[in-house]
Design an enzyme around this catalytic site. Structure first.
Site, short mmCIF file in Angstrom:
data_model
loop_
_atom_site.label_atom_id
_atom_site.label_comp_id
_atom_site.label_asym_id
_atom_site.label_seq_id
_atom_site.Cartn_x
_atom_site.Cartn_y
_atom_site.Cartn_z
CG HIS A 209 -0.36 0.16 2.67
ND1 HIS A 209 -0.15 -0.53 3.60
CD2 HIS A 209 0.67 1.17 2.89
CE1 HIS A 209 0.20 -0.30 4.73
NE2 HIS A 209 0.92 0.79 3.96
CG ASP B 74 0.30 -4.00 2.60
OD1 ASP B 74 -0.58 -3.93 1.10
OD2 ASP B 74 0.12 -3.86 3.43
CB SER C 32 2.86 1.79 6.13
OG SER C 32 2.18 1.73 6.48
#
Length: 754
Positions: free
Chosen positions: A266, A316, A400
């Site tokens: 992402h 992801d 992230s």
């Protein structure tokens, strides 16, 4: 990102921007700290032959009109401004001995940082590019032919401050072998920690700081002592000079120090933008719980996308191969991994919270798998490892993609998102599992297996390894440039390391070995402008790679036009440098151009000499996007030697949209900033009209009409009752009588959602 829909406010109340920023931590790791606004760009000519680019500062009232951050997006700290600036259509040139020097000034009052994306970058030997902050004396570069890459681009590290001077130095006889186009100029509106500590710099918006929560644990604290190797494998990455994530350097079964780098899918890295990735190493504090004094001076630029699997379909993850290995002086570590489907009995995450200096987090409890009840909104929650709550530390936006290690110091996953923060310590975090990513979506481009196990060993765990001390390698080329068919001698010079050495030369940029000896003789049967690459591996084995530019010309090829080239934007009213290559017998040239696909030609000159000509570009009544150029060469007797014309169309631009280029997805009813560059117009601009089409340009509706030519405006995206994938936007410049004097449209359609 792992945030439930009911946790997001339905609208942002007036004056609540500080509240929005304060709540970001609870929204998860991938929330935008502020909106990814498209930049507001204007262009000004200060004096004849000298051009400067100015970026006006964003205003708080503009930002307050924007929606809250959406889930599944990385931390954003800068806005992109899409430009087309080259040494041939901007800046100024001067002669300095045997060098030609091009310079361009960029000023962005109020910006906290600048970074630069060169969509075209290739320098010949002897050329160099410097990027300098004239106020603080900070320097990026020099970038040379050793920075030429197969992908043909260069994205610089972040330059703190609001000013930049670009300086290109090229040997006089190599000017026509330069490929340089600045396509993305990124204006920092959210301060990075390194910038916060400068007393004179203030955030563009109140409360918009990059200071992580006080519960984070610095990696130089005693608690992190047993994780020193893994800490050195973690880097802070930026994508397109505007978004921040964390990631980890991974070892593979061949242990050849291939720079594989794992992060979250992402974060938005794809094959078409992987070259924009910059990774910063050893960005950490010097003292435990000390001031924010980390340095961003150690970095690698560029990468290649190797594999990825989205959260909607899988775990992801994105696996990159960095364009260059981190330098030995950075002391990088290639982390080990464990692909077994075991639930770790405790875990550690190492990351860059808020894009700040590196931190470490500890969970002493056994992890579990996520489930549908966690409300993640991913395709298969049961392939995500769940940290119920951190016992020490946390994660934040900017974390992230960071790695998760088990207690055996093996990486087992990467961060997708969650609700943990210093203000919400009971929040959970979720990591895409390595065991799921191993087979991924079933193809080499959607799984890790082929990349991390290139030898096909099927081993389930892998130890980490440190960077060895590589040999020092240089090579020399003679002649360079060379003529077609001429013998070219490549000579290597290797010092240090542990002999014997293994040599592998790629002499034509195709990725294949052309020679395996210390010195090579090679003749090119075709013209070539690219990079030579030499890999030397000593007996440890420890590899070293060095590259350099190489040019091979065909002296009998005839006349060849270099610029303007297909896709170039030539500003109206500017002085553009036309360039060409020609055999020595060609001593005079005729230059012609057409603005209607070559139907009608206009003579520019028939007395050009040398290999360049300064063209005073005309000022058309509108953008001329189907322009072509022709050159004809003659010898001293007036006989035609050869001719050439541009392969595709270039544009003579009166106006250029710098935001909303196409491909974006926007929400109806929400405000969006539109910005444009205005070059010289045939008559003064009195007003600007903004039009919108939702049916692929069949019909248009007016969004705004403003007096004057502000260069930017915030428009409201019209409401639609269903998804509209073929939307377009047009900006029209009008004179005092309401007649158009210039217009530009988005290059590709964009999508509007209801």
């Amino acid at each position: 990102m792992g945030v439930r829909p009911e946790e997001f406010p339905k609208r942002l109340a007036p004056g609540s921007w500080e509240v929005l920023l304060r709540d970001l931590g609870a929204w998860g790791k991938t929330a935008l700290a502020v909106l990814a606004l498209s930049g507001l760009l204007c262009f000004a000519v200060e004096s004849m032959g000298k051009e400067s680019v100015f970026l006006p500062p964003l205003k708080p009232e503009q930002l307050e009109r924007y929606r809250p951050p959406s889930p599944g997006e990385p931390l954003v700290f800068a806005v992109p401004n899409y430009v087309s600036l080259t040494p041939w259509n901007s800046g100024s040139w001067q002669d300095l001995g045997n060098l030609r020097v091009w310079s361009l000034r960029i000023r962005a009052p109020g910006a906290l940082s600048l970074s630069f994306g060169f969509g075209k970058f290739r320098l010949p030997p002897g050329g160099s590019l410097l990027v300098r902050n004239p106020e603080q004396g900070i320097l990026l570069g020099p970038f040379t032919d050793k920075d030429n890459s197969y992908h043909g681009q260069l994205w610089t590290p972040v330059l703190p401050g609001s000013s930049a001077d670009l300086e290109l130095r090229i040997p006089r006889d190599a000017t026509n072998h330069v490929e340089l186009e600045l396509t993305s100029l990124n204006q920092g509106f959210r301060p990075l920690p390194q910038e916060v500590k400068t007393p004179s710099r203030e955030p563009l918006l109140l409360g918009m700081t990059a200071v992580p929560g006080d519960c984070n644990v610095d990696v130089v604290c005693p608690e992190a002592g047993f994780w020193e190797q893994e800490i050195r494998s973690v880097g802070l990455l930026t994508v397109r000079g505007r978004a921040i994530c964390s990631g980890t350097l991974l070892n593979n079964t061949s242990q050849d120090l291939s720079p594989y780098f794992l992060t979250a899918n992402h974060c938005g890295i794809a094959p078409e933008n992987a070259q924009s990735v910059v990774v910063y190493w050893n960005y950490q504090k010097s003292r435990c719980r000390g001031v924010q004094d980390g340095s961003l001076s150690q970095s690698t630029q560029g990468s290649f996308f190797r594999a990825g699997w989205s959260a909607q379909e899988g775990s992801d993850f994105t696996l990159l191969e960095l364009a260059t290995r981190p330098q030995p002086a950075f002391f990088p570590h290639w982390a080990g991994w464990d692909r077994r489907s075991l639930l770790p009995r405790g875990a550690v995450a190492i990351h860059h919270p808020q894009g700040a200096e590196k931190s470490i987090s500890f969970d002493e409890d056994q992890l579990s798998l996520a489930s549908a009840s966690d409300g993640l909104g991913v395709g298969d929650p049961e392939i995500y490892l769940k940290v119920g709550a951190w016992d020490l530390g946390t994660t934040e936006p900017g974390s992230s993609g960071c790695g998760l290690w088990n207690m055996e110091h093996k990486l087992v996953g990467q961060l997708w998102g969650g609700t943990a923060s210093c203000g919400f310590p009971q929040g959970s975090d979720y990591f895409g599992s390595l065991w799921a990513s191993w087979e991924g979506g079933g193809t080499p481009s959607t799984r890790l297996r082929e990349h991390l196990d290139p030898l096909g060993t099927n081993q389930e765990t892998m130890e980490g390894r440190d960077w060895c001390v590589p040999p020092q390698v240089e090579f020399f080329v003679s002649p360079n440039p060379a003529a077609l068919g001429e013998e070219v001698v490549f000579t290597s010079q290797v010092t240090s390391g542990v002999p014997p050495y293994r040599y592998s030369w790629d002499l034509n940029g195709d990725g294949l070995q052309d020679c395996d000896s210390p010195d090579c003789v090679f003749s090119y049967s075709y013209p070539f402008e690219g990079n030579v690459r030499l890999l030397v591996e000593d007996s440890q084995p420890c590899p070293a790679v060095v590259t350099g530019g190489m040019t091979v010309v065909d002296p009998e090829q005839g006349v060849r036009l270099v610029s303007p080239a297909e896709g170039d934007i030539v500003p109206s009213g500017s002085r553009f440098l036309v360039r060409w290559l020609a055999p020595r017998s060609a001593v005079r040239f005729k230059l012609l151009y057409s603005t209607d696909k070559g139907r009608r030609w206009r003579l520019l000159t028939d007395q050009a000499t040398g290999s360049q000509y300064e063209w005073e570009v005309p000022i058309p009544a509108q953008n001329r996007t189907r322009s072509v150029f022709k050159i004809i060469g003659y010898d001293s007797q007036g006989n035609k030697v050869g001719s050439d014309r541009s392969e595709g169309f270039f544009s003579i631009g009166v106006i250029q949209l710098t935001t909303l280029k196409g491909g974006e997805t926007l929400q109806s009813g929400e405000p969006y900033p539109i910005s444009w560059i205005t070059y010289q117009t045939i008559r003064p601009v009195q007003s600007v009209k903004i039009l919108f089409s939702s049916n692929n340009k069949l019909t248009w509706q007016r969004l705004e009409k403003v007096t004057g030519n502000p260069g930017s405006i915030v428009v409201s995206i019209p409401p639609v009752n269903k998804k509209k994938p073929n939307c377009w936007l047009k900006v029209i410049l009008l004179d005092s009588k309401g007649m158009p004097v210039g217009a530009d449209t988005t290059e590709e359609p964009f999508t509007v959602l209801p």
